[in-house]
Design a protein around this motif. Structure first.
Motif, PDB file in Angstrom:
ATOM      1  N   GLY A 190      60.040  18.303  64.739  1.00 37.46           N
ATOM      2  CA  GLY A 190      59.129  19.423  64.526  1.00 37.46           C
ATOM      3  C   GLY A 190      59.103  20.457  65.621  1.00 37.46           C
ATOM      4  N   SER A 221      57.786  17.903  58.459  1.00 40.30           N
ATOM      5  CA  SER A 221      56.647  18.519  57.773  1.00 40.30           C
ATOM      6  C   SER A 221      55.727  17.448  57.177  1.00 40.30           C
ATOM      7  CB  SER A 221      57.157  19.460  56.671  1.00 40.30           C
ATOM      8  OG  SER A 221      56.094  19.984  55.926  1.00 40.30           O
ATOM      9  N   LYS A 247      53.911  15.677  59.886  1.00 39.55           N
ATOM     10  CA  LYS A 247      53.115  16.577  60.729  1.00 39.55           C
ATOM     11  C   LYS A 247      53.482  16.452  62.216  1.00 39.55           C
ATOM     12  CE  LYS A 247      49.233  16.932  57.544  1.00 39.55           C
ATOM     13  NZ  LYS A 247      49.850  18.008  56.820  1.00 39.55           N
ATOM     14  N   TRP A 293      54.556  21.376  62.945  1.00 40.68           N
ATOM     15  CA  TRP A 293      54.074  21.084  61.591  1.00 40.68           C
ATOM     16  C   TRP A 293      52.690  20.434  61.587  1.00 40.68           C
ATOM     17  CZ3 TRP A 293      56.558  23.422  57.827  1.00 40.68           C
ATOM     18  CH2 TRP A 293      57.885  23.796  58.039  1.00 40.68           C
TER      19      TRP A 293
END
Length: 169
Positions: free
Chosen positions: A120, A141, A144, A148
């Motif tokens: 990320g 994604s 997270k 993200w």
């Protein structure tokens, strides 16, 4: 006289071909310039197919708090590269700034670009990657990770906005 001219031309050609600018691969200890640019032995290398937040760029975390995501991306890359040296980059092309664009790998063979996207700290820049890192980006994604974990502006859009031009990412 013609012998000297021929030898001078031969020597110039050999020096040109042996220069880092023409090398097919560059290997050594990488210094991180920013989240998607490193330097090895004086050669600036833009990582092929990824786009990381700029060092000045800010993102929002999951709680809406701003943080310097570009700085965090660069620090994460530096820590990760330090764990397995040297870094090897394979020449792809020269960008408009004269930097080498390359596919880079740590000593353990892991792709630097893929690691950045999977964790990320960069996005798959489809314009240059043809979607090569799409799966890694989907994983980042969903999990997270990195940028993200909250809200962010695509790096190419942030650069365009900063210089007041159309993005064209």
């Amino acid at each position: 006289m013609q012998y000297k001219i021929a030898m001078t031309r031969l020597l110039a050609a050999l020096l040109f071909l042996a220069s880092p600018a023409m090398a097919q691969t560059v290997e050594g200890r990488a210094s991180v310039v920013d989240g998607d640019t490193i330097e090895i032995s004086g050669e600036r290398i833009r990582l092929n197919g990824v786009d990381a937040p700029e060092s000045w760029q800010r993102c929002a975390d999951g709680g809406g708090e701003e943080y310097r995501c570009g700085k965090d991306a660069a620090f994460a890359l530096d820590d990760w590269l330090a764990a397995s040296r040297p870094t090897r980059c394979e020449f792809v092309e020269r960008d408009r700034y004269g930097r080498m664009v390359g596919d880079c790998y740590r000593a353990d063979g892991i792709s630097v670009g893929e690691w950045l996207v999977r964790n990320g700290w960069a996005v798959d820049w489809v314009r240059y990657s043809s979607g090569r890192f799409a799966e890694a980006q989907d994983e980042a994604s969903r999990s997270k990770r990195g940028i993200w974990r909250g809200a962010f502006e695509l790096p190419c859009e942030a650069r365009a906005r900063r210089v007041k031009r159309k993005a064209g990412c």
